[in-house]
Design a protein around this motif. Structure first.
Motif, PDB file in Angstrom:
ATOM      1  N   THR A  71     -15.506 -10.345 -14.753  1.00 31.53           N
ATOM      2  CA  THR A  71     -16.688  -9.529 -14.478  1.00 31.53           C
ATOM      3  C   THR A  71     -16.502  -8.746 -13.180  1.00 31.53           C
ATOM      4  OG1 THR A  71     -17.843 -11.207 -13.160  1.00 31.53           O
ATOM      5  CG2 THR A  71     -18.087 -11.326 -15.561  1.00 31.53           C
ATOM      6  N   ASP A  73     -18.172  -8.842 -10.549  1.00 36.15           N
ATOM      7  CA  ASP A  73     -18.400  -9.664  -9.353  1.00 36.15           C
ATOM      8  C   ASP A  73     -17.451 -10.864  -9.278  1.00 36.15           C
ATOM      9  OD1 ASP A  73     -19.587 -10.864 -11.521  1.00 36.15           O
ATOM     10  OD2 ASP A  73     -21.398 -11.467 -10.469  1.00 36.15           O
ATOM     11  N   GLU A  75     -16.363 -13.224 -11.596  1.00 40.60           N
ATOM     12  CA  GLU A  75     -16.407 -14.405 -12.457  1.00 40.60           C
ATOM     13  C   GLU A  75     -15.451 -14.218 -13.630  1.00 40.60           C
ATOM     14  OE1 GLU A  75     -17.732 -16.890 -11.345  1.00 40.60           O
ATOM     15  OE2 GLU A  75     -19.281 -16.187  -9.971  1.00 40.60           O
ATOM     16  N   ARG A 162     -21.480 -16.987 -17.636  1.00 37.30           N
ATOM     17  CA  ARG A 162     -21.103 -17.687 -16.407  1.00 37.30           C
ATOM     18  C   ARG A 162     -21.831 -19.031 -16.312  1.00 37.30           C
ATOM     19  NH1 ARG A 162     -22.269 -13.618 -11.943  1.00 37.30           N
ATOM     20  NH2 ARG A 162     -21.384 -12.261 -13.562  1.00 37.30           N
ATOM     21  N   GLY A 163     -21.083 -20.064 -15.965  1.00 33.21           N
ATOM     22  CA  GLY A 163     -21.661 -21.400 -15.849  1.00 33.21           C
ATOM     23  C   GLY A 163     -21.674 -22.179 -17.148  1.00 33.21           C
ATOM     24  N   SER A 167     -16.379 -21.027 -18.568  1.00 32.64           N
ATOM     25  CA  SER A 167     -16.579 -19.862 -17.703  1.00 32.64           C
ATOM     26  C   SER A 167     -16.945 -20.312 -16.292  1.00 32.64           C
ATOM     27  CB  SER A 167     -17.684 -18.959 -18.260  1.00 32.64           C
ATOM     28  OG  SER A 167     -17.330 -18.443 -19.527  1.00 32.64           O
ATOM     29  N   THR A 168     -16.559 -19.519 -15.312  1.00 35.07           N
ATOM     30  CA  THR A 168     -16.874 -19.840 -13.927  1.00 35.07           C
ATOM     31  C   THR A 168     -18.286 -19.363 -13.574  1.00 35.07           C
ATOM     32  OG1 THR A 168     -16.011 -17.737 -13.060  1.00 35.07           O
ATOM     33  CG2 THR A 168     -14.445 -19.551 -13.312  1.00 35.07           C
ATOM     34  N   GLY A 169     -18.779 -19.794 -12.416  1.00 30.15           N
ATOM     35  CA  GLY A 169     -20.035 -19.268 -11.893  1.00 30.15           C
ATOM     36  C   GLY A 169     -21.269 -20.072 -12.242  1.00 30.15           C
ATOM     37  N   THR A 170     -22.424 -19.499 -11.907  1.00 25.25           N
ATOM     38  CA  THR A 170     -23.732 -20.115 -12.130  1.00 25.25           C
ATOM     39  C   THR A 170     -24.634 -19.085 -12.802  1.00 25.25           C
ATOM     40  OG1 THR A 170     -23.466 -21.443 -10.126  1.00 25.25           O
ATOM     41  CG2 THR A 170     -25.691 -21.237 -11.002  1.00 25.25           C
ATOM     42  N   GLY A 175     -26.933 -12.186 -13.554  1.00 19.27           N
ATOM     43  CA  GLY A 175     -25.578 -12.632 -13.826  1.00 19.27           C
ATOM     44  C   GLY A 175     -25.220 -12.532 -15.298  1.00 19.27           C
ATOM     45  N   ASP A 179     -22.474 -10.233 -17.273  1.00 18.06           N
ATOM     46  CA  ASP A 179     -21.489 -10.791 -18.207  1.00 18.06           C
ATOM     47  C   ASP A 179     -21.463  -9.977 -19.505  1.00 18.06           C
ATOM     48  OD1 ASP A 179     -21.121 -12.727 -16.297  1.00 18.06           O
ATOM     49  OD2 ASP A 179     -22.285 -14.264 -17.356  1.00 18.06           O
TER      50      ASP A 179
END
Length: 392
Positions: A71, A73, A75, A162-163, A167-170, A175, A179
């Protein structure tokens, strides 16, 4: 004496239930609890299965190939590309031979070539609901169903936000929208699929993501897709929570219905509002040729089909500069009674903007994604009415 004790016990039982409910709602006012309650991204049933090995979920060898999408940002999203069965058969010899194609090597695979190098390839970008992963529940069956109308050309790209999953992130509202935008950008820039051969399909929470992504592209770059399909959508999160019950059993704000001020008070703590109604109206107003489809089951006990009614009106109303009353809309829209199949309504504007709403009788909240009404809608998006052949 016994009756007095029973009344006293009942009183304390109700008081305890009330206290627990207030505590429950109060906890949901915190950012951490809201995030986990809304997205349920940490819950899944994949402990003994590997998302990097899709054959464990009933797919043929290399029919589903994992990939990563980065992404803006930073992720890294885990995703699946699902090759339609007829296309798989045509490339089976090569796909079976491929060994150890990792998610980072996806663009070197035969599966990627079957998508990117075929000028007739179409792509469904699927946005799933909350909880779980790309492989949760009915989702794998839904991918097989989505391409069934044209199994030689309709590919599926399914992402974990994300999360979620690997997948990484929260997760957050912005967000998840980022994605979705990244997934579409990957499809257009890396896979080289033009927007007129892309359909966005969302279910439950995924409908809010799909609507936001479609609205973003038409607003920012005037890009329009072949179609947008929203299955079991909701108008916005505050409105949904007034009637929503987790799994149809645990109510959120509906017990406070006699106290609208309290409902508004607690709704004010909601951080991610997911205003799909406003985004759909913006999408329709800005679009030149929107192709929007709402599908809902009457036996959906999590999100009422009345939300699709509200969204249909919001979308149709946005086609008029002066606005429409419900009475005016009822007089103009086309309606077809499908009996046990439910009902189908269409709103056409200027011959370019098409909005449909199908209310089916059965399918619940999740299983409906595997039903032919979804595959039929996707096929119609990629195969305009005038080009269809009548068989028989």
């Amino acid at each position: 004496m016994t009756r007095g004790i029973s009344l006293k016990q009942a009183y304390w039982f109700l008081a305890a239930c009330g206290a627990l409910y207030v505590a429950f709602i109060s906890v949901l006012c915190t950012s951490w609890a809201q995030k986990h309650a809304l997205y349920v991204h940490k819950f899944h049933t994949m402990w003994w299965q590997d998302l990097a090995k899709p054959e464990q979920f009933g797919f043929l060898k290399n029919q589903v190939q994992p990939l990563h999408i980065t992404t803006p940002d930073g992720e890294v999203l885990f995703a699946w590309h699902v090759v339609p069965i007829a296309k798989y058969i045509a490339n089976e010899e090569y796909l079976i031979r491929e060994q150890n194609i990792s998610a980072t090597q996806f663009t070197e695979s035969r599966g990627f070539d079957s998508l990117s190098k075929d000028p007739k390839s179409c792509l469904v970008i699927n946005f799933h609901g909350n909880a779980g992963t790309v492989a949760q529940g009915w989702r794998t069956d839904a991918y097989r169903s989505l391409s069934s109308g044209a199994s030689d050309k309709i590919h599926v790209l399914a992402i974990d936000y994300r999360g979620f999953g690997l997948s990484t992130g929260t997760p957050s509202e912005q967000g998840l929208i980022t994605d979705g935008i990244a997934a579409v950008q990957w499809a257009m820039d890396v896979a080289k699929i033009p927007p007129e051969r892309i359909a966005l399909v969302g279910q439950s929470l995924g409908t809010a993501v799909a609507a936001a992504v479609a609205e973003h592209f038409v607003r920012v770059s005037k890009v329009e897709f072949a179609g947008v399909v929203l299955v079991a959508p909701f108008s916005d999160m505050p409105t949904l929570l007034l009637t929503y019950a987790i799994k149809g059993l645990i109510p959120i704000l509906s017990p406070l219905r006699p106290y609208p001020r309290l409902q508004r008070f607690f709704s004010g703590f909601l951080r991610d509002t997911w205003d799909t109604s406003s985004r759909i109206a913006s999408l329709v107003r800005r679009s030149q040729k929107v192709n929007l489809h709402l599908i809902h089951s009457k036996d959906d006990f999590e999100i009422s089909w009345k939300h699709s009614e509200a969204l249909f009106y919001a979308a149709a109303n946005a086609t008029s500069t002066l606005g429409l009353t419900i009475k005016q809309m009822e007089a103009v829209k086309l309606r077809q009674d499908l009996h046990q199949g439910g009902s189908f309504e269409t709103w056409n504007s200027d011959g370019m903007k098409r909005i449909t709403k199908q209310i089916v009788r059965y399918g619940g909240h999740n299983r409906i994604t595997t039903y032919p009404c979804i595959a039929r809608t996707v096929q119609h998006i990629f195969e305009p009415l005038g080009s269809r052949q009548v068989i028989g």
